[in-house]
Design a protein around this motif. Structure first.
Motif, PDB file in Angstrom:
ATOM      1  N   PRO A  17       0.825  -1.212   0.000  1.00 11.95           N
ATOM      2  CA  PRO A  17       0.000   0.000   0.000  1.00 11.95           C
ATOM      3  C   PRO A  17       0.859   1.262   0.000  1.00 11.95           C
ATOM      4  O   PRO A  17       1.759   1.413   0.817  1.00 11.95           O
ATOM      5  CB  PRO A  17      -0.811  -0.135   1.290  1.00 11.95           C
ATOM      6  N   SER A  18       0.586   2.144  -0.933  1.00 15.75           N
ATOM      7  CA  SER A  18       1.384   3.355  -1.094  1.00 15.75           C
ATOM      8  C   SER A  18       0.828   4.480  -0.226  1.00 15.75           C
ATOM      9  O   SER A  18      -0.377   4.578  -0.013  1.00 15.75           O
ATOM     10  CB  SER A  18       1.389   3.789  -2.558  1.00 15.75           C
ATOM     11  N   SER A  19       1.709   5.316   0.272  1.00 19.55           N
ATOM     12  CA  SER A  19       1.277   6.517   0.992  1.00 19.55           C
ATOM     13  C   SER A  19       1.486   7.761   0.140  1.00 19.55           C
ATOM     14  O   SER A  19       1.211   8.870   0.576  1.00 19.55           O
ATOM     15  CB  SER A  19       2.054   6.651   2.305  1.00 19.55           C
ATOM     16  N   GLU A  20       1.975   7.542  -1.100  1.00 14.94           N
ATOM     17  CA  GLU A  20       2.266   8.670  -1.978  1.00 14.94           C
ATOM     18  C   GLU A  20       1.047   9.019  -2.834  1.00 14.94           C
ATOM     19  O   GLU A  20       0.243   8.148  -3.164  1.00 14.94           O
ATOM     20  CB  GLU A  20       3.439   8.332  -2.904  1.00 14.94           C
ATOM     21  N   PRO A  21       0.930  10.285  -3.221  1.00 18.63           N
ATOM     22  CA  PRO A  21      -0.151  10.661  -4.145  1.00 18.63           C
ATOM     23  C   PRO A  21       0.118  10.049  -5.514  1.00 18.63           C
ATOM     24  O   PRO A  21       1.261   9.733  -5.860  1.00 18.63           O
ATOM     25  CB  PRO A  21      -0.066  12.187  -4.187  1.00 18.63           C
ATOM     26  N   PRO A  22      -0.924   9.852  -6.329  1.00 16.55           N
ATOM     27  CA  PRO A  22      -0.704   9.283  -7.661  1.00 16.55           C
ATOM     28  C   PRO A  22       0.033  10.232  -8.603  1.00 16.55           C
ATOM     29  O   PRO A  22       0.651   9.788  -9.564  1.00 16.55           O
ATOM     30  CB  PRO A  22      -2.124   9.001  -8.156  1.00 16.55           C
ATOM     31  N   GLY A  69      -7.002  -3.274   1.294  1.00 10.51           N
ATOM     32  CA  GLY A  69      -6.126  -2.144   1.559  1.00 10.51           C
ATOM     33  C   GLY A  69      -5.426  -1.567   0.356  1.00 10.51           C
ATOM     34  O   GLY A  69      -4.587  -0.671   0.500  1.00 10.51           O
ATOM     35  N   ILE A  70      -5.736  -2.050  -0.846  1.00 15.05           N
ATOM     36  CA  ILE A  70      -5.111  -1.489  -2.055  1.00 15.05           C
ATOM     37  C   ILE A  70      -6.193  -0.915  -2.965  1.00 15.05           C
ATOM     38  O   ILE A  70      -7.370  -1.262  -2.872  1.00 15.05           O
ATOM     39  CB  ILE A  70      -4.236  -2.518  -2.802  1.00 15.05           C
ATOM     40  N   ARG A  71      -5.776  -0.023  -3.868  1.00 17.82           N
ATOM     41  CA  ARG A  71      -6.685   0.606  -4.822  1.00 17.82           C
ATOM     42  C   ARG A  71      -6.137   0.435  -6.234  1.00 17.82           C
ATOM     43  O   ARG A  71      -4.976   0.740  -6.498  1.00 17.82           O
ATOM     44  CB  ARG A  71      -6.851   2.096  -4.513  1.00 17.82           C
ATOM     45  N   ILE A  72      -7.003  -0.030  -7.114  1.00 10.04           N
ATOM     46  CA  ILE A  72      -6.669  -0.174  -8.530  1.00 10.04           C
ATOM     47  C   ILE A  72      -7.524   0.812  -9.314  1.00 10.04           C
ATOM     48  O   ILE A  72      -8.755   0.843  -9.170  1.00 10.04           O
ATOM     49  CB  ILE A  72      -6.907  -1.612  -9.019  1.00 10.04           C
ATOM     50  N   LEU A  73      -6.883   1.609 -10.144  1.00 10.56           N
ATOM     51  CA  LEU A  73      -7.548   2.629 -10.964  1.00 10.56           C
ATOM     52  C   LEU A  73      -7.615   2.122 -12.399  1.00 10.56           C
ATOM     53  O   LEU A  73      -6.592   1.745 -12.975  1.00 10.56           O
ATOM     54  CB  LEU A  73      -6.763   3.933 -10.883  1.00 10.56           C
ATOM     55  N   THR A  74      -8.806   2.102 -12.989  1.00 13.81           N
ATOM     56  CA  THR A  74      -8.942   1.662 -14.371  1.00 13.81           C
ATOM     57  C   THR A  74      -9.063   2.854 -15.312  1.00 13.81           C
ATOM     58  O   THR A  74      -9.702   3.853 -14.992  1.00 13.81           O
ATOM     59  CB  THR A  74     -10.182   0.759 -14.569  1.00 13.81           C
ATOM     60  N   ASP A  75      -8.418   2.751 -16.461  1.00 11.27           N
ATOM     61  CA  ASP A  75      -8.547   3.692 -17.579  1.00 11.27           C
ATOM     62  C   ASP A  75      -8.722   5.139 -17.127  1.00 11.27           C
ATOM     63  O   ASP A  75      -9.786   5.752 -17.335  1.00 11.27           O
ATOM     64  CB  ASP A  75      -9.728   3.282 -18.460  1.00 11.27           C
ATOM     65  N   PRO A  76      -7.678   5.750 -16.544  1.00 13.55           N
ATOM     66  CA  PRO A  76      -7.835   7.080 -15.942  1.00 13.55           C
ATOM     67  C   PRO A  76      -8.064   8.198 -16.957  1.00 13.55           C
ATOM     68  O   PRO A  76      -7.215   8.477 -17.792  1.00 13.55           O
ATOM     69  CB  PRO A  76      -6.517   7.284 -15.191  1.00 13.55           C
ATOM     70  N   ASN A  77      -9.230   8.817 -16.868  1.00 16.44           N
ATOM     71  CA  ASN A  77      -9.565   9.990 -17.668  1.00 16.44           C
ATOM     72  C   ASN A  77     -10.247  10.980 -16.734  1.00 16.44           C
ATOM     73  O   ASN A  77     -11.330  10.700 -16.214  1.00 16.44           O
ATOM     74  CB  ASN A  77     -10.493   9.603 -18.821  1.00 16.44           C
ATOM     75  N   PHE A  78      -9.608  12.131 -16.523  1.00 18.56           N
ATOM     76  CA  PHE A  78     -10.128  13.113 -15.568  1.00 18.56           C
ATOM     77  C   PHE A  78     -10.368  14.470 -16.224  1.00 18.56           C
ATOM     78  O   PHE A  78     -10.403  15.495 -15.556  1.00 18.56           O
ATOM     79  CB  PHE A  78      -9.176  13.236 -14.381  1.00 18.56           C
ATOM     80  N   LEU A  79     -10.543  14.465 -17.539  1.00 19.41           N
ATOM     81  CA  LEU A  79     -10.876  15.712 -18.219  1.00 19.41           C
ATOM     82  C   LEU A  79     -12.248  16.213 -17.778  1.00 19.41           C
ATOM     83  O   LEU A  79     -13.125  15.434 -17.414  1.00 19.41           O
ATOM     84  CB  LEU A  79     -10.882  15.500 -19.728  1.00 19.41           C
ATOM     85  N   ASN A 104      -4.166   7.597  -2.312  1.00 15.75           N
ATOM     86  CA  ASN A 104      -3.087   6.845  -2.946  1.00 15.75           C
ATOM     87  C   ASN A 104      -3.661   5.741  -3.845  1.00 15.75           C
ATOM     88  O   ASN A 104      -4.670   5.110  -3.545  1.00 15.75           O
ATOM     89  CB  ASN A 104      -2.176   6.217  -1.893  1.00 15.75           C
ATOM     90  N   ILE A 105      -3.018   5.549  -4.986  1.00 15.39           N
ATOM     91  CA  ILE A 105      -3.369   4.505  -5.950  1.00 15.39           C
ATOM     92  C   ILE A 105      -2.193   3.544  -6.036  1.00 15.39           C
ATOM     93  O   ILE A 105      -1.035   3.962  -6.137  1.00 15.39           O
ATOM     94  CB  ILE A 105      -3.676   5.111  -7.335  1.00 15.39           C
ATOM     95  N   ASP A 106      -2.488   2.238  -6.024  1.00 16.62           N
ATOM     96  CA  ASP A 106      -1.418   1.244  -5.998  1.00 16.62           C
ATOM     97  C   ASP A 106      -1.115   0.647  -7.364  1.00 16.62           C
ATOM     98  O   ASP A 106      -0.011   0.149  -7.591  1.00 16.62           O
ATOM     99  CB  ASP A 106      -1.790   0.127  -5.017  1.00 16.62           C
ATOM    100  N   LEU A 107      -2.082   0.701  -8.292  1.00 18.21           N
ATOM    101  CA  LEU A 107      -1.864   0.123  -9.621  1.00 18.21           C
ATOM    102  C   LEU A 107      -2.901   0.676 -10.572  1.00 18.21           C
ATOM    103  O   LEU A 107      -4.042   0.947 -10.183  1.00 18.21           O
ATOM    104  CB  LEU A 107      -1.966  -1.408  -9.553  1.00 18.21           C
ATOM    105  N   ILE A 108      -2.503   0.845 -11.839  1.00 17.08           N
ATOM    106  CA  ILE A 108      -3.412   1.267 -12.903  1.00 17.08           C
ATOM    107  C   ILE A 108      -3.599   0.113 -13.877  1.00 17.08           C
ATOM    108  O   ILE A 108      -2.637  -0.548 -14.275  1.00 17.08           O
ATOM    109  CB  ILE A 108      -2.869   2.512 -13.635  1.00 17.08           C
ATOM    110  N   LEU A 109      -4.860  -0.108 -14.254  1.00 17.01           N
ATOM    111  CA  LEU A 109      -5.207  -1.107 -15.258  1.00 17.01           C
ATOM    112  C   LEU A 109      -5.690  -0.343 -16.487  1.00 17.01           C
ATOM    113  O   LEU A 109      -6.747   0.295 -16.448  1.00 17.01           O
ATOM    114  CB  LEU A 109      -6.306  -2.016 -14.695  1.00 17.01           C
ATOM    115  N   LEU A 110      -4.907  -0.376 -17.555  1.00 17.59           N
ATOM    116  CA  LEU A 110      -5.151   0.451 -18.739  1.00 17.59           C
ATOM    117  C   LEU A 110      -5.491  -0.441 -19.930  1.00 17.59           C
ATOM    118  O   LEU A 110      -4.642  -1.197 -20.402  1.00 17.59           O
ATOM    119  CB  LEU A 110      -3.915   1.302 -19.037  1.00 17.59           C
ATOM    120  N   SER A 111      -6.730  -0.341 -20.421  1.00 20.30           N
ATOM    121  CA  SER A 111      -7.180  -1.233 -21.483  1.00 20.30           C
ATOM    122  C   SER A 111      -6.521  -0.942 -22.825  1.00 20.30           C
ATOM    123  O   SER A 111      -6.301  -1.862 -23.618  1.00 20.30           O
ATOM    124  CB  SER A 111      -8.702  -1.154 -21.630  1.00 20.30           C
TER     125      SER A 111
END
Length: 340
Positions: A17-22, A69-79, A104-111
């Motif tokens: 688990p990361s304590s850093e910002p993404p 305790g972990i977070r996975i972010l899918t296909d990040p688009n924040f426009l 904090n985000i621990d992994l990105i899943l990018l399609s």
């Protein structure tokens, strides 16, 4: 728990688990949690107060999966609508949370490497050591074609049917290790045939993956047991290759399907020459093919190139008497579930 036959994993990834910002430019500590969900939903026919995992819908194909305790972010688009261009298309909605306001985000899943799934601001802002699981094409874009100092340093590529094993922090010396098995699923953004062959030569639309996420545990280094299975369709049409999924996972329950809809058209709804994601009818067809216990539609109304709105899918679902198999999330809502 159950297991499916699988080849030796291509990648073994260990997460802490990361304590850093993404983001790499945010000097302040990130929030400790996501914003409170506008609504929390559970299984449509068998709701339970006993849940240990959640899926938060940000918008488009962007979600945050939280478990162990972990977070996975899918296909990040924040426009946002005011910064809406993703190539020729225009965003018509806002995300439920901004990138810099994420915990904090621990992994990105990018399609796949496409602006409405990995926008330019995200690409410029993310920490370079944030683990990313993606396609071979996207890895080349994030590593091979980047200048020194701009390369992402933990990119793991999976082609269709290739598998990675993600090990989470141990629950204790005498307990199995929480583990996620991720497998690349087939997907086609362009219809098979001459158009697909031309696209393979020109590279106009990037290759894409779906994903099978299996949340479970590893009692030993050579064994994996799945306690919850999530299929993410990715940006695909209803193609014959997808028939291999129920064949390979025969007698293995698929608990949740995240289905990319919208009927995305090129160049747009006013001149719909080519459809590159499923519309309502294809979406219902995929529901019947996969037979997931619960389906959540995503990627359905965020851009002006979407021809098939969510309302069309709802009507098709009701017409086929599949309403008890679907949970609808608005941006900022979550789905809670229990991993065995």
């Amino acid at each position: 728990m159950s297991s499916t036959p699988s080849a030796e994993p291509k990648h073994r990834i260990t997460l802490s688990p990361s304590s850093e910002p993404p983001t790499r430019d945010n000097a302040s500590a990130p929030p400790t949690s996501l914003p409170a969900a506008k609504a929390s939903k559970s299984h449509p026919t068998a709701p339970s107060d006993k849940t240990n995992a959640s899926l938060f819908f940000v918008g488009t194909a962007t979600t945050v999966l939280e478990w162990q305790g972990i977070r996975i972010l899918t296909d990040p688009n924040f426009l946002h609508m005011v910064s809406s261009k993703s190539g020729p298309s225009t965003r018509v909605t806002n995300p439920a949370v901004d990138l810099e306001d994420l915990p904090n985000i621990d992994l990105i899943l990018l399609s796949h490497y496409h602006a409405d799934h990995f926008d330019a601001k995200v690409e410029a802002s993310l920490r370079r050591d944030l683990p990313i699981v993606t396609t071979p094409h996207a890895k080349d874009c994030l590593v091979g074609k980047k200048e020194e100092g701009e390369q992402f340093t933990q990119v793991y590529d999976l082609d269709h049917w290739e598998t990675g094993l993600i090990t989470l922090p141990s629950a204790g010396a005498d307990k199995p290790t929480p583990t996620i098995r991720v497998t690349g699923m087939p997907g086609k953004h362009v219809p098979p045939g001459l158009l697909s062959q031309a696209n393979d030569l020109l590279g106009a639309v990037p290759p894409t993956n779906g994903w099978m996420l299996e949340l479970g545990a590893s009692p030993s280094t050579s064994d994996f047991k799945s306690g919850y299975r999530i299929y993410i369709s990715g940006d695909t049409l209803l193609i014959d290759d997808l028939k291999e999924i129920p064949a390979r996972y025969k007698d293995q329950k698929i608990d949740l399907m995240l289905i990319h809809l919208g009927g995305t058209t090129i160049p747009g709804p006013k001149l719909p020459l080519l459809m590159v994601t499923m519309d309502a009818e294809q979406g219902v067809g995929l529901m019947k093919l996969i037979g997931a216990d619960v389906t959540i539609p995503i990627h359905f109304d965020d851009y002006d190139v979407f021809l098939s709105p969510l309302e069309d899918f709802k009507k098709a679902v009701e017409r086929e008497s599949l309403g008890e198999k679907v949970v609808y999330l608005d941006r900022g809502e979550e789905y809670r579930f229990d991993v065995k």
